[in-house]
Write a protein that holds these residues in place. Structure first.
Motif, mmCIF file in Angstrom:
data_model
loop_
_atom_site.group_PDB
_atom_site.id
_atom_site.type_symbol
_atom_site.label_atom_id
_atom_site.label_comp_id
_atom_site.label_asym_id
_atom_site.label_seq_id
_atom_site.Cartn_x
_atom_site.Cartn_y
_atom_site.Cartn_z
ATOM 1 N N GLU A 24 0.675 -1.196 0.053
ATOM 2 C CA GLU A 24 -0.081 0.117 0.031
ATOM 3 C C GLU A 24 0.897 1.189 0.013
ATOM 4 N N ALA A 25 1.931 1.268 0.805
ATOM 5 C CA ALA A 25 2.864 2.532 0.949
ATOM 6 C C ALA A 25 3.348 2.732 -0.355
ATOM 7 N N GLY A 26 4.086 1.484 -0.977
ATOM 8 C CA GLY A 26 4.425 1.795 -2.462
ATOM 9 C C GLY A 26 3.485 2.636 -3.276
ATOM 10 N N SER A 27 2.166 2.015 -3.326
ATOM 11 C CA SER A 27 1.191 2.255 -4.178
ATOM 12 C C SER A 27 0.862 3.852 -4.029
ATOM 13 N N LEU A 28 0.987 4.304 -2.655
ATOM 14 C CA LEU A 28 0.920 5.757 -2.392
ATOM 15 C C LEU A 28 1.533 6.447 -2.888
ATOM 16 N N ASP A 29 2.896 6.043 -2.925
ATOM 17 C CA ASP A 29 3.988 6.941 -3.199
ATOM 18 C C ASP A 29 3.797 7.013 -4.857
ATOM 19 N N ASP A 30 3.633 5.850 -5.411
ATOM 20 C CA ASP A 30 3.571 6.014 -6.942
ATOM 21 C C ASP A 30 2.244 6.949 -7.261
ATOM 22 N N GLU A 31 1.297 7.083 -6.609
ATOM 23 C CA GLU A 31 0.098 7.906 -6.768
ATOM 24 C C GLU A 31 0.455 9.390 -6.445
ATOM 25 N N ARG A 32 1.078 9.584 -5.518
ATOM 26 C CA ARG A 32 1.498 10.963 -5.335
ATOM 27 C C ARG A 32 2.242 11.564 -6.168
ATOM 28 N N ARG A 91 -5.137 20.710 -14.647
ATOM 29 C CA ARG A 91 -5.575 21.215 -13.240
ATOM 30 C C ARG A 91 -6.787 20.804 -12.934
ATOM 31 N N ASP A 92 -7.500 20.423 -14.019
ATOM 32 C CA ASP A 92 -8.987 19.598 -13.671
ATOM 33 C C ASP A 92 -8.972 17.875 -13.492
ATOM 34 N N ALA A 93 -7.706 17.468 -13.348
ATOM 35 C CA ALA A 93 -7.667 16.109 -13.140
ATOM 36 C C ALA A 93 -8.177 15.681 -11.846
ATOM 37 N N ARG A 94 -8.976 14.364 -11.678
ATOM 38 C CA ARG A 94 -9.749 13.984 -10.671
ATOM 39 C C ARG A 94 -8.903 13.112 -9.891
ATOM 40 N N LEU A 95 -9.044 13.346 -8.743
ATOM 41 C CA LEU A 95 -8.264 11.932 -7.733
ATOM 42 C C LEU A 95 -9.196 10.978 -7.869
ATOM 43 N N SER A 96 -10.177 10.803 -7.927
ATOM 44 C CA SER A 96 -11.135 9.390 -8.055
ATOM 45 C C SER A 96 -10.600 8.570 -9.399
ATOM 46 N N GLU A 97 -10.512 9.591 -10.380
ATOM 47 C CA GLU A 97 -10.254 8.842 -11.587
ATOM 48 C C GLU A 97 -8.623 8.129 -11.758
ATOM 49 N N HIS A 98 -7.901 8.871 -11.026
ATOM 50 C CA HIS A 98 -6.338 8.502 -11.345
ATOM 51 C C HIS A 98 -5.786 7.959 -9.909
ATOM 52 N N CYS A 99 -6.139 8.634 -8.767
ATOM 53 C CA CYS A 99 -5.485 8.203 -7.574
ATOM 54 C C CYS A 99 -6.094 7.828 -6.636
ATOM 55 N N PRO A 100 -6.960 6.627 -6.373
ATOM 56 C CA PRO A 100 -8.106 6.534 -5.602
ATOM 57 C C PRO A 100 -7.641 6.092 -4.035
ATOM 58 N N ALA A 101 -6.231 5.590 -4.187
ATOM 59 C CA ALA A 101 -5.909 5.456 -2.705
ATOM 60 C C ALA A 101 -5.453 6.576 -1.935
ATOM 61 N N LEU A 102 -4.907 7.580 -2.732
ATOM 62 C CA LEU A 102 -4.861 8.851 -2.232
ATOM 63 C C LEU A 102 -6.085 9.620 -2.079
ATOM 64 N N GLU A 151 -8.694 8.056 -0.719
ATOM 65 C CA GLU A 151 -9.320 7.349 0.287
ATOM 66 C C GLU A 151 -8.566 7.965 1.632
ATOM 67 N N ARG A 152 -7.190 8.039 1.240
ATOM 68 C CA ARG A 152 -6.302 8.474 2.457
ATOM 69 C C ARG A 152 -6.872 10.017 2.806
ATOM 70 N N LEU A 153 -7.117 10.675 1.866
ATOM 71 C CA LEU A 153 -7.462 12.127 2.258
ATOM 72 C C LEU A 153 -8.637 12.450 2.654
ATOM 73 N N GLY A 154 -9.696 11.431 2.326
ATOM 74 C CA GLY A 154 -11.116 11.308 2.947
ATOM 75 C C GLY A 154 -11.347 11.014 4.201
ATOM 76 N N ARG A 155 -10.139 10.550 5.027
ATOM 77 C CA ARG A 155 -10.445 10.411 6.433
ATOM 78 C C ARG A 155 -10.611 11.532 7.137
ATOM 79 N N TRP A 156 -10.231 12.817 6.604
ATOM 80 C CA TRP A 156 -9.975 14.083 7.418
ATOM 81 C C TRP A 156 -11.256 14.883 7.043
#
Length: 521
Positions: free
Chosen positions: A135-143, A154-165, A167-172
């Motif tokens: 998971e950590a490696g996947s997050l690093d890749d997504e970042r 600038r209109d890129a969507r997190l849900s389309e390209h970085c779901p793990a990131l 989900e992590r942000l969504g905790r807050w």
């Protein structure tokens, strides 16, 4: 790839350990960096590590207590103590605690640390044995991917390209600001080592503060996000507190002033749209120095095309007529107006434009060679490149003042070395009482009339006819003050055959009639 934990209460040591080795290329990944045993224990309870590098003396739980607790949690962990204490008692306690090695953190060399690490056996395997990133490696890749993608779109969507990131942000919560960090620009720039230390310091602080996510470094900026926590109406206070902690850490550990820019708050999925606002906000440091700048309080604009052309025309005109002081005053007035602040890149273009005109003036009019110009302008030569290195308003104004002052000095010196102007003026002084023409003065200095007219205006800042008139009226004033001659006689002596025309010129030049002048004298 082996996962390493670093525990030390000294920030410089934590940063140094991360920066002295290219960990991933050697088969290791820094999984966590902590300033005390309590933080390390909480992290170890949530994820698995392979190797622990720890100090001995730390506030609260010391290194030996941490080792004992971690061994209970995971007997397979391997430990290396890094300490400034080298006496036998510490060595004995380390051996008793089951530490695999013990080295001085202040005398340690990268290759020595790698030798010790490579000698460790982790779960029966040596370092360099490939393993899945998890998971950590996947997050690093997504970042990393998120930084690249939002730079392009600038209109890129997190849900389309970085779901793990996402989900992590969504905790807050549901919204966040993009945050960019950078050192206050300086003319000498920053080394790669300094920039790496800034990144490590930032990543460490982001990792232990709630609601922050660090993305990485790109184009000299450190990027991350600050979440608007559930129920939080105004995050500006928390943002400033975070910035204060980062500012203190950078100042103490790196001797660097921090600049932070925060974009507008948006939903996590549209976070990329906040990036441009954050980057623009950080550019306020050009005017106001280090600090944190919120997008909603920042107004920086691009120069309109017509405005740019008019400024360029005015600047070129002042340079052509050697009005350097006036040009400097005008630029200082414009750049110092807080109600009309431009993006720093606009001022860079203005500076390069002025520098280019100055170089053309020196080379074309005075036929100066590059070597002599380099001697005159020093480190600022070539002039157009000097403005690319400047990061603040004060540096820009200082460079402009120095450049214009040296140009004035060079023009005066080169002008004095070319005696045709002095020769033309002496000719006027000796012949102003005659029907003198521009063609006469041009012939006297061996110029064509058109070339003489253009060069005289460029060198003196006034047309030849205006100069001749000024000399004649100056002499007329002297004659009025020192003689009893009539207006007709004075007009004739200074080159005017028509006394009525002389009277009109006198009023235009002095602002008063001959009668008014004589009555006040």
């Amino acid at each position: 790839m082996r996962k390493v934990m670093i525990v030390d209460d000294e920030a410089l040591v934590r940063i140094g350990l991360q920066s002295i080795i290219d960990w991933e290329s050697r088969g290791y990944r820094i999984g966590g960096v902590f300033k005390n045993g309590e933080e390390a224990m909480r992290a170890a309870a949530e994820e698995k590590f392979d190797i622990v590098l720890t100090d001995i003396r730390m506030p609260g739980m010391d290194g030996f207590a941490l080792i004992r607790e971690l061994k209970r949690l995971d007997p397979s962990l391997r430990f290396i103590i890094l300490s400034s204490y080298s006496d036998f008692e510490y060595t004995r306690q380390a051996i008793q605690a089951g530490v695999n090695d013990y080295i001085s953190k202040y005398e340690m060399e990268p290759e020595e640390l790698l030798r010790v690490l490579d000698a460790l056996s982790v779960n029966g395997e040596r370092s360099g044995v490939p393993e899945t990133a998890g998971e950590a490696g996947s997050l690093d890749d997504e970042r990393a991917a998120w930084l690249t993608r939002t730079k392009e779109n600038r209109d890129a969507r997190l849900s389309e390209h970085c779901p793990a990131l996402l989900e992590r942000l969504g905790r807050w919560g549901g919204e966040a600001r993009w945050v960019v960090l950078m050192p206050l620009p300086r003319t000498s720039g920053y080394s790669q080592t300094e920039r790496k230390a800034m990144a490590l310091q930032t990543e460490e602080i982001f990792s232990r503060l709630d609601g922050l996510e660090y993305f990485g470094e790109q184009d000299g900026l450190l990027h991350g996000a600050c979440a608007l926590r559930e129920g939080e109406q105004d995050d500006s206070i928390r943002l400033r507190q975070i910035a204060e902690e980062l500012t203190a850490a950078w100042a103490k550990n790196l001797n660097v002033a921090l600049v932070a820019g925060a974009g507008n708050s948006v939903t996590f999925d549209r976070l990329g749209q906040s990036r441009k606002d954050a980057e623009r906000a950080a550019q306020m440091c050009f005017y106001d120095g280090a600090g944190i700048y919120l997008a909603e309080h920042v107004v920086l604009r691009e120069m309109a095309e017509q405005e740019r052309l008019e400024l360029y025309r005015q600047a070129k005109n002042k340079i052509d007529f050697l009005h350097f002081e006036q040009l400097g005053d005008e630029i200082r007035r414009r750049i110092g107006d807080p109600a009309a602040r431009l993006l720093p890149a606009e001022w860079q273009r203005v500076g390069e434009m002025i520098a280019t005109h100055l170089m053309n003036l020196m080379i074309e009019r005075y036929e100066s060679d590059p070597e002599s110009l380099r001697d005159r302008f020093g480190a600022a030569w070539p002039l157009n490149e000097a403005f690319r290195k400047l990061g603040t308003q004060a540096e820009f104004v200082g460079m402009l003042q120095e450049m214009l002052a040296r140009a004035q000095e060079a023009a005066s010196s080169l002008h004095a070395s070319r005696g045709w102007v002095a020769k033309a003026k002496a000719f006027v002084e000796s012949r102003y009482g005659e029907p003198l023409r521009l063609e006469d003065a041009a012939e006297h200095v061996s110029f064509s009339p058109s070339h003489f007219s253009q060069r005289f205006r460029q060198e003196t800042g006034e047309a030849f006819s205006d100069y001749l008139t000024r000399i004649r009226i100056r002499e007329a004033i002297r004659l009025y003050n020192e003689t009893e001659l009539s207006t007709e006689e004075i007009a004739a002596r200074v080159g005017y055959l028509n006394a009525n025309y002389f009277i009109k010129v006198f009023k235009r030049m002095t602002g008063q009639t001959v009668k008014q002048f004589k009555s006040r004298s």
